[in-house]
Write a protein that holds these residues in place. Structure first.
Motif: not given
Length: 134
Positions: A58-72
């Motif tokens: 619901t609008s009371q929730d949240g999320a973290v999108l964990v990406l690989r990450g890099g130097t680009d």
């Protein structure tokens, strides 16, 4: 409920690997795991994220999108744009995080999201499987 993100592949062996991981996580964790693919197969990651929303985010929730990450920086910016797309489509705040070489880190992203005081937080790992046969 957990959303597992996988890259996807036209190779059936790689597809079976992702589906096997989903089943294994369900068995070990004792919770339902939705699987979403970035390309090559369905459901897409966006479709699975929307399904997560329909099933209780619901609008009371949240999320973290964990990406690989890099130097680009361009690639990292694409990840952040993907987080914004999920946020717009799912109707809940989504903070991007990077596992390596970029910021915010997952811990930093969780702290940012905590400031919004969400009822629940979903971690959306953006995983890439190594191609079969490499």
């Amino acid at each position: 409920m957990i959303l597992l993100a996988a890259h996807g592949s036209p190779d059936r062996r790689a597809q079976a690997l992702a589906r096997g991981l989903r089943k294994g996580l369900e068995r070990v964790l004792g919770v339902e795991v939705l699987l979403g693919f970035i390309e090559h197969q369905s459901p897409t990651l966006l479709e699975s994220t929307l399904e997560l929303g329909r099933r209780g985010a619901t609008s009371q929730d949240g999320a973290v999108l964990v990406l690989r990450g890099g130097t680009d920086p361009g690639a990292n910016a694409e990840g952040a744009a993907f987080a914004r797309l999920i946020e717009e489509k799912a109707g809940l705040p989504v903070v991007p995080a990077y596992a390596a070489k970029a910021r915010p880190t997952p811990r930093e992203a969780l702290l940012r999201l905590a400031a919004l005081r969400p009822r629940r937080v979903f971690l959306l790992p953006h995983l890439f499987f190594r191609a079969v046969g490499e």
